[in-house]
Design a protein around this motif. Structure first.
Motif, PDB file in Angstrom:
ATOM      1  N   GLN A 291       0.811  -1.225   0.000  1.00 25.94           N
ATOM      2  CA  GLN A 291       0.000   0.000   0.000  1.00 25.94           C
ATOM      3  C   GLN A 291       0.838   1.266   0.000  1.00 25.94           C
ATOM      4  O   GLN A 291       0.532   2.226  -0.721  1.00 25.94           O
ATOM      5  N   VAL A 294       2.198   1.762  -3.572  1.00 31.65           N
ATOM      6  CA  VAL A 294       1.146   2.069  -4.537  1.00 31.65           C
ATOM      7  C   VAL A 294       0.565   3.454  -4.272  1.00 31.65           C
ATOM      8  O   VAL A 294       0.305   4.224  -5.208  1.00 31.65           O
ATOM      9  N   ASP A 295       0.365   3.789  -2.996  1.00 32.80           N
ATOM     10  CA  ASP A 295      -0.120   5.137  -2.668  1.00 32.80           C
ATOM     11  C   ASP A 295       0.873   6.202  -3.120  1.00 32.80           C
ATOM     12  O   ASP A 295       0.485   7.283  -3.576  1.00 32.80           O
ATOM     13  N   LYS A 298       0.327   6.651  -6.733  1.00 34.10           N
ATOM     14  CA  LYS A 298      -0.935   7.349  -6.991  1.00 34.10           C
ATOM     15  C   LYS A 298      -0.799   8.847  -6.714  1.00 34.10           C
ATOM     16  O   LYS A 298      -1.355   9.673  -7.461  1.00 34.10           O
ATOM     17  N   ARG A 299      -0.073   9.203  -5.673  1.00 32.51           N
ATOM     18  CA  ARG A 299       0.130  10.635  -5.402  1.00 32.51           C
ATOM     19  C   ARG A 299       0.999  11.278  -6.476  1.00 32.51           C
ATOM     20  O   ARG A 299       0.801  12.447  -6.841  1.00 32.51           O
ATOM     21  N   ALA A 302      -1.286  12.002  -9.486  1.00 27.65           N
ATOM     22  CA  ALA A 302      -2.531  12.741  -9.231  1.00 27.65           C
ATOM     23  C   ALA A 302      -2.547  14.018 -10.065  1.00 27.65           C
ATOM     24  O   ALA A 302      -1.488  14.579 -10.387  1.00 27.65           O
ATOM     25  N   SER A 308       2.222  14.009 -13.057  1.00 27.57           N
ATOM     26  CA  SER A 308       0.790  13.813 -13.303  1.00 27.57           C
ATOM     27  C   SER A 308       0.479  13.178 -14.651  1.00 27.57           C
ATOM     28  O   SER A 308      -0.567  12.553 -14.803  1.00 27.57           O
ATOM     29  N   TYR A 312      -0.743   5.578 -16.210  1.00 25.53           N
ATOM     30  CA  TYR A 312      -2.102   5.345 -15.724  1.00 25.53           C
ATOM     31  C   TYR A 312      -2.054   4.244 -14.668  1.00 25.53           C
ATOM     32  O   TYR A 312      -1.458   3.190 -14.875  1.00 25.53           O
ATOM     33  N   LEU A 313      -2.698   4.496 -13.521  1.00 27.43           N
ATOM     34  CA  LEU A 313      -2.706   3.516 -12.439  1.00 27.43           C
ATOM     35  C   LEU A 313      -4.106   3.389 -11.867  1.00 27.43           C
ATOM     36  O   LEU A 313      -4.707   4.374 -11.447  1.00 27.43           O
ATOM     37  N   GLU A 314      -4.610   2.175 -11.861  1.00 21.83           N
ATOM     38  CA  GLU A 314      -5.904   1.864 -11.257  1.00 21.83           C
ATOM     39  C   GLU A 314      -5.658   0.818 -10.172  1.00 21.83           C
ATOM     40  O   GLU A 314      -5.086  -0.240 -10.438  1.00 21.83           O
ATOM     41  N   ASP A 315      -6.075   1.114  -8.956  1.00 20.74           N
ATOM     42  CA  ASP A 315      -5.801   0.265  -7.798  1.00 20.74           C
ATOM     43  C   ASP A 315      -7.133  -0.140  -7.168  1.00 20.74           C
ATOM     44  O   ASP A 315      -7.839   0.701  -6.611  1.00 20.74           O
TER      45      ASP A 315
END
Length: 355
Positions: A291, A294-295, A298-299, A302, A308, A312-315
């Motif tokens: 986590q 991955v977080d 994602k940040r 964003a 940015s 592309y990331l989908e979790d």
């Protein structure tokens, strides 16, 4: 900590009707038995091909990925775009699995008596990722010896051990444009530290605080730690965690840290598509172990953040799902594969591997 087959039940309820059998051919490439699904279903007019590489779980073999391979092909082949871009599915046995097994004990965990669990598991799936790259290099010469078709894109789908390997493929081979990672972890140090805690290894329990000297101990030797820092996605980008289970850091990296990370991210994942799927009730590969990393990703991507437009990331997490690929995950896989192939559009010439 014996692992059940995460693929059991994955196809139940994921399709309105079972996917029809897909013709498959077997090739011996670089001493590896490779199965290619869908060659005979390619239209004569289709010259551009994408390959979906399916990497199986620990203690299983390539056969368990066959139904998913057939379903992914059936889903894509019913779309109009399949006439412009054909799809093949490819499977092979991971190292020390199936036809390549040399030592069954090396596939087991600490709790099952394998003292070298950490070394064995990482080296096996790191090897699988390098095998995937090797096979990408030679596959077209075996399946298209007349050079009448071109493989223009590679997608990797991995489950459990295969999911760990898929992270490596994504980060270390520029020819991989997308990855679907199912119950896999990008942070080996956090995963094995948590497993050492649960296994009550003396190297974890006999220090205060627990795990203080786990990294570098016989259970996680210094030589392994150096390899992890070179190839593990989280360790490559963020280094060795302290404590060993990586903690979530919601602060943006400093300007200096961004300057260090940007070349790494551009080299490894820029322009790629990533789908990660985890079971919220998974105790073998808990979501929490990956986590923090991955977080962090994602940040980074964003809107308005420091990377940015990078990738592309989908979790996705699935409530009530343990260490398995659920039917809902299969449906998400179909959609992600279709979206990825539809977005390829005019694909440039494939990038040569640097591995």
């Amino acid at each position: 900590m014996a692992a059940p087959n995460p693929m059991v039940g994955s196809m139940e309820g994921s399709l309105s009707s079972p996917a029809p059998p897909v013709p498959k051919k077997t090739f011996a490439i670089a001493g590896i038995v490779v199965t290619v699904y869908g060659l005979e279903e390619l239209s004569q007019s289709t010259k551009r091909i994408a390959c979906l590489w399916l990497l199986h779980p620990r203690l299983q073999n390539q056969e368990c990925m066959g139904p998913l391979a057939a379903a992914c092909l059936d889903n894509w082949n019913h779309k109009d775009e399949s006439q412009k871009l054909g799809l093949l599915a490819v499977t092979f046995d991971q190292r020390n699995h199936g036809t390549r097994e040399v030592d069954p004990r090396s596939n087991e965990a600490w709790r099952s008596g394998n003292e070298r669990h950490a070394q064995d598991m990482f080296s096996i799936y790191h090897g699988t990722s390098t095998d995937t790259s090797l096979l990408m290099t030679y596959l077209s010469s075996y399946i298209f010896p007349s050079s009448n078709r071109e493989i223009v894109s590679n997608l990797v789908l991995g489950v459990s051990l295969g999911g760990h390997a898929a992270w490596h493929c994504l980060f270390h081979d520029p020819r991989v444009s997308a990855a679907i990672i199912v119950i896999g972890c990008p942070d080996y140090i956090s995963l094995m530290s948590d497993r050492a805690r649960l296994s009550k290894l003396p190297s974890w329990t006999e220090t205060s605080p627990p795990g203080l000297h786990f990294l570098g101990s016989p259970d996680f030797p210094a030589g392994l730690l150096e390899a992890v820092k070179m190839y593990d996605p989280a360790a490559l980008l963020l280094g060795e965690p302290d404590p060993p289970v990586r903690e979530i850091n919601k602060e943006l990296p400093s300007v200096a840290e961004q300057a260090r990370l940007l070349p790494l991210l551009k080299r490894t994942v820029q322009g790629k598509r990533i789908l990660t799927m985890s079971g919220a009730a998974d105790k073998l590969v808990p979501y929490k172990c990956g986590q923090a990393f991955v977080d962090y990703l994602k940040r980074a991507v964003a809107p308005g953040s420091w990377f940015s437009e990078g990738f592309y990331l989908e979790d996705l997490q699935f409530d009530g799902v343990g260490h398995q690929m659920s039917p809902a995950m299969v449906e998400q896989t179909f959609q992600f594969v279709a979206d990825t192939l539809q977005q390829l559009g005019d694909i440039p010439a494939p990038i040569a591997s640097k591995i």
